[in-house]
Each structure stands twice: as structure tokens, then as C-alpha cells.
Write a protein that holds these residues in place. Structure first.
Motif, PDB file in Angstrom:
ATOM      1  N   ASP A  49      35.337  49.562  22.998  1.00  0.00           N
ATOM      2  CA  ASP A  49      34.966  48.627  24.162  1.00  0.00           C
ATOM      3  C   ASP A  49      35.766  47.153  23.477  1.00  0.00           C
ATOM      4  O   ASP A  49      36.473  46.694  24.394  1.00  0.00           O
ATOM      5  CB  ASP A  49      33.661  48.091  24.477  1.00  0.00           C
ATOM      6  N   ILE A  50      35.361  46.917  22.209  1.00  0.00           N
ATOM      7  CA  ILE A  50      36.035  45.694  21.766  1.00  0.00           C
ATOM      8  C   ILE A  50      37.622  45.592  21.723  1.00  0.00           C
ATOM      9  O   ILE A  50      38.414  44.462  22.243  1.00  0.00           O
ATOM     10  CB  ILE A  50      35.460  45.029  20.410  1.00  0.00           C
ATOM     11  N   CYS A  51      38.063  46.623  21.254  1.00  0.00           N
ATOM     12  CA  CYS A  51      39.626  46.787  21.271  1.00  0.00           C
ATOM     13  C   CYS A  51      40.348  46.631  22.532  1.00  0.00           C
ATOM     14  O   CYS A  51      41.258  45.967  22.839  1.00  0.00           O
ATOM     15  CB  CYS A  51      40.063  47.993  20.587  1.00  0.00           C
ATOM     16  N   GLN A  52      39.576  47.343  23.575  1.00  0.00           N
ATOM     17  CA  GLN A  52      40.153  47.309  24.821  1.00  0.00           C
ATOM     18  C   GLN A  52      40.046  45.794  25.433  1.00  0.00           C
ATOM     19  O   GLN A  52      41.060  45.356  25.885  1.00  0.00           O
ATOM     20  CB  GLN A  52      39.278  47.892  25.931  1.00  0.00           C
ATOM     21  N   ASP A  53      38.909  45.136  25.265  1.00  0.00           N
ATOM     22  CA  ASP A  53      38.505  43.632  25.709  1.00  0.00           C
ATOM     23  C   ASP A  53      39.881  42.914  24.972  1.00  0.00           C
ATOM     24  O   ASP A  53      40.602  42.001  25.820  1.00  0.00           O
ATOM     25  CB  ASP A  53      37.410  43.363  25.350  1.00  0.00           C
ATOM     26  N   PHE A  70      42.646  43.668  23.852  1.00  0.00           N
ATOM     27  CA  PHE A  70      43.886  44.084  24.181  1.00  0.00           C
ATOM     28  C   PHE A  70      44.212  43.459  25.749  1.00  0.00           C
ATOM     29  O   PHE A  70      45.471  43.037  26.068  1.00  0.00           O
ATOM     30  CB  PHE A  70      44.316  45.518  24.096  1.00  0.00           C
ATOM     31  N   VAL A  71      43.292  43.582  26.611  1.00  0.00           N
ATOM     32  CA  VAL A  71      43.224  43.093  28.007  1.00  0.00           C
ATOM     33  C   VAL A  71      43.624  41.558  27.818  1.00  0.00           C
ATOM     34  O   VAL A  71      44.405  41.015  28.552  1.00  0.00           O
ATOM     35  CB  VAL A  71      42.236  43.422  28.636  1.00  0.00           C
ATOM     36  N   LYS A  72      42.830  40.876  26.998  1.00  0.00           N
ATOM     37  CA  LYS A  72      43.017  39.191  26.878  1.00  0.00           C
ATOM     38  C   LYS A  72      44.378  39.154  26.181  1.00  0.00           C
ATOM     39  O   LYS A  72      44.876  37.975  26.842  1.00  0.00           O
ATOM     40  CB  LYS A  72      42.052  38.704  25.797  1.00  0.00           C
ATOM     41  N   VAL A  73      44.917  39.655  25.360  1.00  0.00           N
ATOM     42  CA  VAL A  73      46.335  39.448  24.870  1.00  0.00           C
ATOM     43  C   VAL A  73      47.346  39.669  26.115  1.00  0.00           C
ATOM     44  O   VAL A  73      47.960  39.163  26.110  1.00  0.00           O
ATOM     45  CB  VAL A  73      46.506  40.335  23.671  1.00  0.00           C
ATOM     46  N   GLU A 124      49.802  36.742  27.914  1.00  0.00           N
ATOM     47  CA  GLU A 124      51.171  37.217  27.827  1.00  0.00           C
ATOM     48  C   GLU A 124      51.784  36.694  26.597  1.00  0.00           C
ATOM     49  O   GLU A 124      52.599  36.025  26.304  1.00  0.00           O
ATOM     50  CB  GLU A 124      51.957  36.306  29.111  1.00  0.00           C
ATOM     51  N   LEU A 125      50.843  37.039  25.454  1.00  0.00           N
ATOM     52  CA  LEU A 125      51.223  36.588  24.354  1.00  0.00           C
ATOM     53  C   LEU A 125      51.987  37.504  23.653  1.00  0.00           C
ATOM     54  O   LEU A 125      52.015  38.763  23.603  1.00  0.00           O
ATOM     55  CB  LEU A 125      50.050  36.544  23.329  1.00  0.00           C
ATOM     56  N   VAL A 126      53.457  37.184  23.056  1.00  0.00           N
ATOM     57  CA  VAL A 126      54.343  37.999  22.644  1.00  0.00           C
ATOM     58  C   VAL A 126      54.506  37.678  21.257  1.00  0.00           C
ATOM     59  O   VAL A 126      55.249  36.519  20.996  1.00  0.00           O
ATOM     60  CB  VAL A 126      55.614  38.172  23.290  1.00  0.00           C
ATOM     61  N   ARG A 172      42.079  39.585  13.053  1.00  0.00           N
ATOM     62  CA  ARG A 172      41.183  38.396  13.358  1.00  0.00           C
ATOM     63  C   ARG A 172      40.483  38.438  14.679  1.00  0.00           C
ATOM     64  O   ARG A 172      39.340  37.940  14.622  1.00  0.00           O
ATOM     65  CB  ARG A 172      42.068  36.977  12.968  1.00  0.00           C
ATOM     66  N   VAL A 173      41.149  38.484  15.719  1.00  0.00           N
ATOM     67  CA  VAL A 173      40.544  38.363  16.993  1.00  0.00           C
ATOM     68  C   VAL A 173      39.468  39.704  17.198  1.00  0.00           C
ATOM     69  O   VAL A 173      38.558  39.301  17.888  1.00  0.00           O
ATOM     70  CB  VAL A 173      41.812  38.433  18.048  1.00  0.00           C
ATOM     71  N   VAL A 174      39.761  40.811  16.834  1.00  0.00           N
ATOM     72  CA  VAL A 174      38.846  41.958  16.860  1.00  0.00           C
ATOM     73  C   VAL A 174      37.616  41.732  16.144  1.00  0.00           C
ATOM     74  O   VAL A 174      36.603  41.696  16.449  1.00  0.00           O
ATOM     75  CB  VAL A 174      39.619  43.108  16.445  1.00  0.00           C
ATOM     76  N   TRP A 175      37.879  41.155  14.832  1.00  0.00           N
ATOM     77  CA  TRP A 175      36.701  40.872  13.921  1.00  0.00           C
ATOM     78  C   TRP A 175      35.770  39.829  14.440  1.00  0.00           C
ATOM     79  O   TRP A 175      34.687  39.937  14.453  1.00  0.00           O
ATOM     80  CB  TRP A 175      36.967  40.650  12.482  1.00  0.00           C
ATOM     81  N   SER A 176      36.446  38.906  14.900  1.00  0.00           N
ATOM     82  CA  SER A 176      35.589  37.686  15.679  1.00  0.00           C
ATOM     83  C   SER A 176      34.969  38.148  16.774  1.00  0.00           C
ATOM     84  O   SER A 176      33.800  37.652  17.059  1.00  0.00           O
ATOM     85  CB  SER A 176      36.405  36.228  15.763  1.00  0.00           C
TER      86      SER A 176
END
Length: 161
Positions: free
Chosen positions: A33-37, A39-42, A46-48, A60-64
Motif C-alpha cells: 500500500d505504501i509503495c503504491q501511494d 508512486f501515485v504521489k510521484v 509529475e516528478l521526473v 526516503r519517501v517510502v521510509w518516511s
């Protein structure tokens, strides 16, 4: 980098990040769930980022995000325990001073093991992952801690069944 290669990199990172969270103690469903969330946020941002910067950023984002989720869940459990537990249960609950005294005589590692297993209600396998040992080692350590507690309580003159 081609779009297809970038997509493959993201798919590989999703699996890698899930394993990372599971290795740090997250349940599989929570990690997914966290990984999906994330990736959806990223994608919404529109972060490239170049591949070299993408991996550390996502870690960092996944851990926080996991820590935030963990804290929110812990707080929820505390509130449920505090406010939704029936009055009768709260009145019947007494702290066994002898047991507390015996627990104080255990090492920090032994107390941590008991807290993970019984307070946080983790399975043997989850405790093993968290402590980076085999489930068999956790079972043996729990057996030894139980035996040690029993011996301490007997020595103090308080028989436990």
C-alpha cells in the motif's frame, strides 16, 4: 533513457522498495500500500528525476511514509484502548507487582523480545524478520525467557502456572 526503460526501472524499484519495507518490519500488505501511494504521489507531482537521483529519493519517501503510517496506527490503537475498552475491563485490570519486578530483572534484549511478541502482537515470523534471525531462534529465545521468568518468580516465592 527511453520511456520503456524508465517504466521498467520504476517496476523494479517498486519491488525493491516493498522488500526494503518488509525487511524493516512492515507487513506485506502495508508495504504494498505504501509503495503504491508513493508512486501515485510521484506521478501526480509529475516528478521526473534522473535514475541516479530517483532511487534514493523514493527510499526516503517510502521510509518516511511508513513511519507516518506506523505512528498513526499506533496512536489509533492507543485511542481505541483508552476510550473504547469497556469500563469493567479497566476496573478488573490490576498490575501484578511480582511480575513487573521479575520483568525488571530481564535483560533489555529479553524485554524487547517479549514486547515485540506480546505487546505489539507480532507473529514469530514477524519478530524474526525484525530482529534479523530465524523463526526457530525466536522460538528458542522465547522459551528461555519464559523459563527464566518462571525461575525468578519461583525464587521469590510466587508460583506461576
Amino acid at each position: 533513457m527511453q520511456l520503456r526503460q524508465y517504466e521498467d526501472l520504476l517496476a523494479q524499484l517498486a519491488v525493491e522498495l516493498q522488500r526494503y519495507l518488509i525487511g524493516r518490519g512492515a507487513k506485506r500488505e502495508v508495504a504494498e500500500d505504501i509503495c503504491q501511494d508513493v508512486f501515485v504521489k510521484v506521478l501526480e507531482m509529475e516528478l521526473v528525476l534522473p535514475p541516479g537521483e530517483l532511487r534514493p529519493y523514493l527510499y526516503r519517501v517510502v521510509w518516511s511514509t511508513y513511519l507516518d503510517d506506523y505512528r498513526r496506527e499506533r496512536r489509533y490503537r492507543e485511542l481505541v484502548t483508552q476510550y473504547l475498552r469497556p469500563e469493567r475491563e479497566q476496573a478488573d485490570f490490576e498490575i501484578d507487582e511480582d511480575l513487573l519486578s521479575a520483568l525488571d530483572r530481564l535483560s533489555a534484549r529479553e524485554r524487547e523480545l517479549l514486547l515485540l511478541r506480546y505487546d505489539q502482537d507480532l507473529s514469530i515470523r514477524e519478530v524474526a524478520v525484525r530482529l534479523k534471525v530465524t523463526p526457530a531462534a525466536i522460538k528458542m529465545r522465547l522459551h528461555r525467557v519464559h523459563r527464566k521468568l518462571k525461575k525468578i518468580l519461583r525464587r521469590d516465592g510466587h508460583e506461576r502456572k
